[in-house]
Design a protein around this motif. Structure first.
Motif, PDB file in Angstrom:
ATOM      1  N   GLY A 110       0.802  -1.209   0.000  1.00 34.35           N
ATOM      2  CA  GLY A 110       0.000   0.000   0.000  1.00 34.35           C
ATOM      3  C   GLY A 110       0.833   1.256   0.000  1.00 34.35           C
ATOM      4  N   HIS A 111       1.663   1.435  -1.031  1.00 35.20           N
ATOM      5  CA  HIS A 111       2.629   2.536  -1.053  1.00 35.20           C
ATOM      6  C   HIS A 111       2.548   3.318  -2.356  1.00 35.20           C
ATOM      7  CE1 HIS A 111       4.908  -0.657   1.454  1.00 35.20           C
ATOM      8  NE2 HIS A 111       4.100   0.049   2.242  1.00 35.20           N
TER       9      HIS A 111
ATOM     10  N   GLU B 116       2.360   3.132   3.786  1.00 37.74           N
ATOM     11  CA  GLU B 116       0.984   2.980   4.272  1.00 37.74           C
ATOM     12  C   GLU B 116       0.729   3.781   5.536  1.00 37.74           C
ATOM     13  OE1 GLU B 116       2.968  -0.094   6.826  1.00 37.74           O
ATOM     14  OE2 GLU B 116       3.222   0.596   4.774  1.00 37.74           O
ATOM     15  N   VAL B 117       1.698   3.828   6.464  1.00 43.78           N
ATOM     16  CA  VAL B 117       1.510   4.613   7.689  1.00 43.78           C
ATOM     17  C   VAL B 117       1.333   6.089   7.350  1.00 43.78           C
ATOM     18  CG1 VAL B 117       2.638   5.398   9.808  1.00 43.78           C
ATOM     19  CG2 VAL B 117       2.684   2.968   9.193  1.00 43.78           C
ATOM     20  N   ASP B 118       2.143   6.579   6.453  1.00 40.19           N
ATOM     21  CA  ASP B 118       2.058   7.979   6.038  1.00 40.19           C
ATOM     22  C   ASP B 118       0.715   8.265   5.378  1.00 40.19           C
ATOM     23  OD1 ASP B 118       2.964  10.627   5.397  1.00 40.19           O
ATOM     24  OD2 ASP B 118       3.448   9.937   3.383  1.00 40.19           O
ATOM     25  N   LEU B 119       0.279   7.398   4.471  1.00 37.96           N
ATOM     26  CA  LEU B 119      -0.975   7.640   3.741  1.00 37.96           C
ATOM     27  C   LEU B 119      -2.188   7.542   4.658  1.00 37.96           C
ATOM     28  CD1 LEU B 119      -0.256   5.733   0.405  1.00 37.96           C
ATOM     29  CD2 LEU B 119       0.065   8.167   0.922  1.00 37.96           C
ATOM     30  N   LEU B 120      -2.156   6.631   5.612  1.00 36.43           N
ATOM     31  CA  LEU B 120      -3.279   6.533   6.552  1.00 36.43           C
ATOM     32  C   LEU B 120      -3.328   7.759   7.454  1.00 36.43           C
ATOM     33  CD1 LEU B 120      -3.253   2.735   7.529  1.00 36.43           C
ATOM     34  CD2 LEU B 120      -4.365   3.886   5.606  1.00 36.43           C
ATOM     35  N   GLN B 121      -2.157   8.287   7.833  1.00 35.77           N
ATOM     36  CA  GLN B 121      -2.135   9.518   8.632  1.00 35.77           C
ATOM     37  C   GLN B 121      -2.669  10.705   7.834  1.00 35.77           C
ATOM     38  OE1 GLN B 121       1.976   9.711   9.874  1.00 35.77           O
ATOM     39  NE2 GLN B 121       1.599   8.474  11.713  1.00 35.77           N
ATOM     40  N   ARG B 122      -2.555  10.625   6.522  1.00 27.02           N
ATOM     41  CA  ARG B 122      -3.077  11.692   5.661  1.00 27.02           C
ATOM     42  C   ARG B 122      -4.566  11.530   5.356  1.00 27.02           C
ATOM     43  NH1 ARG B 122       1.297  14.512   2.994  1.00 27.02           N
ATOM     44  NH2 ARG B 122       3.307  13.490   3.376  1.00 27.02           N
ATOM     45  N   GLY B 123      -5.191  10.474   5.879  1.00 20.92           N
ATOM     46  CA  GLY B 123      -6.639  10.341   5.762  1.00 20.92           C
ATOM     47  C   GLY B 123      -7.145   9.168   4.962  1.00 20.92           C
ATOM     48  N   ALA B 124      -6.259   8.357   4.361  1.00 19.18           N
ATOM     49  CA  ALA B 124      -6.707   7.191   3.601  1.00 19.18           C
ATOM     50  C   ALA B 124      -7.220   6.114   4.556  1.00 19.18           C
ATOM     51  CB  ALA B 124      -5.587   6.646   2.741  1.00 19.18           C
TER      52      ALA B 124
ATOM     53  N   TYR C 197       5.540   0.135   7.557  1.00 18.23           N
ATOM     54  CA  TYR C 197       6.436   1.098   6.904  1.00 18.23           C
ATOM     55  C   TYR C 197       5.979   2.517   7.213  1.00 18.23           C
ATOM     56  CZ  TYR C 197       7.983  -2.977   4.245  1.00 18.23           C
ATOM     57  OH  TYR C 197       8.465  -4.204   3.876  1.00 18.23           O
ATOM     58  N   ALA C 198       6.950   3.379   7.502  1.00 24.51           N
ATOM     59  CA  ALA C 198       6.596   4.740   7.919  1.00 24.51           C
ATOM     60  C   ALA C 198       7.345   5.819   7.147  1.00 24.51           C
ATOM     61  CB  ALA C 198       6.846   4.910   9.417  1.00 24.51           C
ATOM     62  N   TYR C 199       7.898   5.493   5.983  1.00 28.30           N
ATOM     63  CA  TYR C 199       8.570   6.508   5.165  1.00 28.30           C
ATOM     64  C   TYR C 199       7.524   7.316   4.399  1.00 28.30           C
ATOM     65  CZ  TYR C 199       7.889   2.813   1.668  1.00 28.30           C
ATOM     66  OH  TYR C 199       7.342   1.837   0.866  1.00 28.30           O
TER      67      TYR C 199
ATOM     68  N   LEU D 163      -7.231   2.801   0.470  1.00 27.68           N
ATOM     69  CA  LEU D 163      -5.924   2.314   0.021  1.00 27.68           C
ATOM     70  C   LEU D 163      -5.949   0.797  -0.084  1.00 27.68           C
ATOM     71  CD1 LEU D 163      -2.944   2.969  -0.629  1.00 27.68           C
ATOM     72  CD2 LEU D 163      -2.478   2.706   1.831  1.00 27.68           C
ATOM     73  N   ALA D 164      -5.810   0.291  -1.324  1.00 26.49           N
ATOM     74  CA  ALA D 164      -5.695  -1.140  -1.595  1.00 26.49           C
ATOM     75  C   ALA D 164      -4.296  -1.407  -2.138  1.00 26.49           C
ATOM     76  CB  ALA D 164      -6.769  -1.583  -2.587  1.00 26.49           C
ATOM     77  N   SER D 165      -4.066  -2.618  -2.622  1.00 28.73           N
ATOM     78  CA  SER D 165      -2.777  -2.972  -3.204  1.00 28.73           C
ATOM     79  C   SER D 165      -2.969  -3.489  -4.621  1.00 28.73           C
ATOM     80  CB  SER D 165      -2.074  -4.048  -2.366  1.00 28.73           C
ATOM     81  OG  SER D 165      -0.902  -4.499  -3.034  1.00 28.73           O
TER      82      SER D 165
END
Length: 330
Positions: free
Chosen positions: A242-243, A283-291, A277-279, A263-265
Motif C-alpha cells: 500500500g505505497h 501505508e503509515v504515512d498515507l493513513l495519517q493523511r486520511g486514507a 512502513y513509515a517513510y 488504500l488497496a494494493s
C-alpha cells in the motif's frame, strides 16, 4: 423426497453466446435454453429460469446487479431455496462480491459462467451450470454468502479472481484457495467462510467511485481532477503493501481531505499494511493523511464496497462510516 427449488437468472455472457452474422460470438441463448441443454438439472431441483439481460459482462452495470439482487431476494421470500446467476466471466468477481454484499440470509447464491462459447468443442457451460446448481441446492452451501463455481471449483465471492484470459481453469482465490470442489456429482467443502453483514439492495445505486492503479514514476497529478469529474470516492491500488512515491503522498492527502480515499494494493494477494512502513508515501504515512485501508480486498472489490458505503452522503472529511464498512475485511 421433495426437491429443492432453484431460481436461475441469466444475464448473458460467453456461456450464452453463439456466432452472429459477423462471425464473432454474441449473447444469444436465454435461461430456458441453457436449462434445456442440461437435462440432468431436473434431477437436482425444481427450476425456475428467467433471463434478465442478454449482455456481455463488460456491459453489465452496478444498477443491473442491484436488480439481480432484488430478484434473488424476491425469489427467496417466495420460498426458493437457492439461486444461480449466469453471466460472463469478465466481471464475475465483481458481480459475485456485490451479491455477497447485497443479498442477506443463509440461502446460497452461486454465480457461474463459461470460458468457451456454447457451440465450441468441449464447451464448459453445461458442466459449469450443472455443478453450480448442485452447489446451490446443497445444504452445506448455506450460510457462506455468494459463491462462484467454475471448472468444478467452489470459490468464495470475497476471494475469487479471474487469473487467465482463456483457460477453463481461469479462476483462483489467492491467499485462500477454493472452498471446495464438485466431485462425483457432489459438492465437497473443505473450508467455510463466515457470513458478513449485508447492505440493503433497496438503497439504490452507488455514486461514482474511481479506481487508480499506481505505477512507477506516477506523480499523482490526476488525483486533483477526480472530484471535479463527479467522483464521490477513490480507491488507490498502491504498490506492495500500500505505497506510493514520496512526492505523490501530498496529493493523496489533499484528495483525502475532499473525498473518501481507500488504500488497496495492486498485488494479487495479501492485505494492505497499516503499521509497518513509515517513510513518506508508505501505508503509515498515507493513513495519517486520511486514507482508509482496504484490508484484504482487491481494488475492484474495495471500489464496490466504498460505493455502497457512500450511498448516504458523508460530510467532507468524515471517514468513520467508510472505516466501519471496511472493518470486517481487515
Amino acid at each position: 423426497m421433495t426437491k429443492p427449488r432453484l431460481l436461475i437468472l441469466s444475464l448473458g455472457g460467453t456461456i450464452t453466446m453463439l456466432p452472429g452474422d459477423a462471425g464473432g460470438l454474441t449473447p444469444t441463448l436465454g435461461a430456458s435454453d441453457l436449462v434445456a441443454s442440461v437435462p440432468a438439472l431436473a434431477e437436482v431441483a425444481e427450476i425456475e429460469a428467467r433471463s434478465l439481460f442478454r449482455l456481455p459482462s463488460p456491459s453489465l452495470a452496478i444498477a443491473d446487479v442491484l436488480e439481480v439482487a432484488r430478484g434473488v431476494e424476491a425469489g427467496f421470500a417466495s420460498g426458493t431455496d437457492g439461486a444461480v446467476v449466469i453471466q460472463g466471466t469478465d466481471t464475475i468477481e465483481e458481480t459475485a462480491f456485490l451479491l455477497d454484499l447485497l443479498v442477506a440470509g443463509d440461502k446460497p447464491v452461486v454465480v457461474v459462467g463459461a470460458m468457451r462459447g456454447a457451440d465450441a468443442p468441449g464447451a464448459d457451460g453445461p458442466a459449469n451450470l450443472l455443478a453450480a446448481a448442485r452447489v446451490a441446492a446443497c445444504p452445506d452451501a448455506r450460510g457462506q454468502g455468494t459463491l462462484v463455481v467454475l471448472n468444478y471449483d467452489i470459490h468464495a465471492a470475497r476471494f475469487v479472481q479471474k487469473s487467465h484470459t482463456t483457460l477453463p481453469s481461469a479462476f483462483d482465490s489467492p491467499g485462500c484457495g477454493p472452498l471446495g470442489v464438485v466431485a462425483e456429482g457432489r459438492p465437497r467443502f473443505h473450508a467455510r467462510v463466515s457470513r458478513l453483514p449485508a447492505w440493503p439492495a433497496g438503497d439504490g445505486a452507488p455514486p461514482p467511485v474511481a479506481l487508480i492503479k499506481w505505477a512507477m514514476g506516477d506523480d499523482g497529478r490526476m488525483l486533483a481532477a477526480l472530484p471535479d469529474l463527479g467522483y464521490r470516492g477513490v480507491v488507490i491500488e498502491g504498490m506492495g503493501a500500500g505505497h506510493v512515491p514520496a512526492g505523490a503522498a501530498p496529493a493523496v492527502g489533499a484528495l483525502a481531505a475532499r473525498l473518501p480515499v481507500v488504500l488497496a494494493s495492486r498485488v494479487i494477494a495479501g492485505p494492505v499494511f497499516t503499521r509497518t512502513y513509515a517513510y513518506p508515501g508508505s501505508e503509515v504515512d498515507l493513513l495519517q493523511r486520511g486514507a482508509v485501508p482496504a484490508g484484504m480486498l482487491s481494488g475492484l472489490k474495495a471500489r464496490l464496497l466504498l460505493g455502497l458505503a457512500l450511498r448516504r452522503p458523508l460530510p467532507p472529511g468524515e471517514v468513520g462510516a467508510v472505516q466501519a464498512a471496511f472493518g470486517p475485511y481487515q
